[in-house]
Enzyme design. Structure first.
Site, mmCIF file in Angstrom:
data_model
loop_
_atom_site.group_PDB
_atom_site.id
_atom_site.type_symbol
_atom_site.label_atom_id
_atom_site.label_comp_id
_atom_site.label_asym_id
_atom_site.label_seq_id
_atom_site.Cartn_x
_atom_site.Cartn_y
_atom_site.Cartn_z
ATOM 1 N N CYS A 194 46.836 35.917 -39.749
ATOM 2 C CA CYS A 194 46.147 35.721 -41.023
ATOM 3 C C CYS A 194 46.005 37.039 -41.768
ATOM 4 O O CYS A 194 45.115 37.841 -41.467
ATOM 5 C CB CYS A 194 44.767 35.095 -40.795
ATOM 6 S SG CYS A 194 43.842 34.786 -42.317
ATOM 7 N N CYS B 100 42.720 37.413 -43.621
ATOM 8 C CA CYS B 100 41.598 37.757 -42.748
ATOM 9 C C CYS B 100 41.617 39.226 -42.337
ATOM 10 O O CYS B 100 40.585 39.894 -42.311
ATOM 11 C CB CYS B 100 41.626 36.895 -41.484
ATOM 12 S SG CYS B 100 41.731 35.115 -41.757
ATOM 13 N N ASP B 101 42.804 39.736 -41.994
ATOM 14 C CA ASP B 101 42.888 41.023 -41.312
ATOM 15 C C ASP B 101 43.626 42.120 -42.071
ATOM 16 O O ASP B 101 43.670 43.269 -41.613
ATOM 17 C CB ASP B 101 43.566 40.834 -39.942
ATOM 18 C CG ASP B 101 42.793 39.878 -39.057
ATOM 19 O OD1 ASP B 101 41.552 39.851 -39.153
ATOM 20 O OD2 ASP B 101 43.428 39.145 -38.262
#
Length: 322
Positions: A137, A140-141
């Site tokens: 992701c 997300c990261d």
């Protein structure tokens, strides 16, 4: 035969969507029963630092966030059961389900929050560094790779979109694809090829994740690539590796009973969590093939509970008028 237990609202799944639906349903006095499933807490339980969930100035741990959501749902009055729903019959109301432990439940409303799982390559080294440099992701990261070099594995829309997003942070993004052309939409490819931060390695696959893994530190240092034509191995230095080969929604329980999108995710009515079967609502990643974020899943969980409350109220009024 065991007697079926009657409940108003059953929630299947225990990620942000499921727990939020439980909180709202419990506050509405619907006495919800939530089945945690095979991965209590969902995908956030395998995520380390979470920086994009509102309300926390400092990074928080994904497992801790899910523990807090679970505790809140339980505090509100949700009955949480550590069991997995093995079968679900949506052919008529009340809906009937049987769990792996053999218990049978019938429910007036079902909120489906079973989520989706990122597709992984299935390598031991990939699993060993998951959360420590290996991710599925970018949204997300990606923030953690400011000024660093990353590798994206894949060749479809997911891979190209992830690579483009990562150029906002990384100094270099290398896309590794096992074919000699992308399957992604042409407009996405044009944007990718026009970006000076992007490099593409064609006809190659990820053979192994290379890194440090001891008591002192665990981190990715390189991607070992295999040429699919010759079998030759090369090593490409990298601080992070993003596996972008798509997601698989957990629709096994309902795939032949609910309308699905072409992508395989559960179809819901516009601006709603209502599915093709009245009394069944879908929230979170099982119905979201666009955003797949914890905060959007939680929002949809809220919507599902509110719509469930209205549905039951309407049913009650209709029954009284008969």
């Amino acid at each position: 035969m065991m007697t079926a237990q009657n409940v108003k609202v059953v929630i299947i799944g225990s990620g942000p969507a499921g727990y939020t639906a439980a909180i709202y349903a419990a506050r509405a006095m619907l006495e919800p029963v939530l089945f945690e499933g095979i991965q209590p807490g969902g995908q956030l339980t395998i995520t380390t630092d979470v920086e994009n969930y509102p309300g926390f100035a400092d990074p928080i741990q994904g497992p801790w966030l899910m523990e807090q959501m679970r505790a809140q749902a339980e505090h509100m009055g949700t009955k949480i059961i550590a069991d997995h729903v093995a079968s679900l019959d949506l052919s008529h109301r009340p809906f009937r389900m049987v769990t792996e432990s053999g218990a049978t439940y019938v429910a007036d409303v079902v909120i489906l929050a079973t989520g989706a799982q990122a597709r992984w390559l299935g390598m031991e080294s990939e699993a060993a560094y998951r959360g420590f440099g290996v991710s599925a992701c970018a949204t997300c990261d990606g923030f953690f790779y400011r000024g660093k070099e990353v590798v994206v594995v894949g060749g479809g829309n997911t891979a190209v979109e992830e690579a483009l997003f990562l150029t906002n942070f990384a100094s270099k993004v290398t896309v590794v694809h096992r074919r000699d052309g992308f399957r992604a939409e042409k407009i996405l490819q044009e944007r990718l090829f026009a970006n000076p931060k992007v490099n593409v390695v064609w006809n190659a696959e990820l053979a192994e994740v290379v890194g440090l893994n001891d008591d002192a530190i665990t981190k990715v240092t390189a991607a070992r690539l295999r040429d699919v034509r010759t079998g030759a191995l090369t090593e490409l230095g990298a601080d992070g590796i993003f596996i972008a080969i798509g997601h698989a929604p957990a629709t096994e329980l309902v795939k032949d009973q609910l309308r699905l999108k072409e992508s395989g995710y559960v179809w819901t009515a516009p601006d709603s969590t209502a599915t093709s079967v009245p009394g069944v609502f879908a929230a979170g990643d099982v119905a979201d093939d666009i955003y797949r974020q914890a905060v959007t899943a939680a929002g949809r969980g809220c919507m599902a509970a509110l719509e469930a409350e209205r549905f039951l109220a309407h049913q009650s009024v209709a029954k009284a008028a008969e």
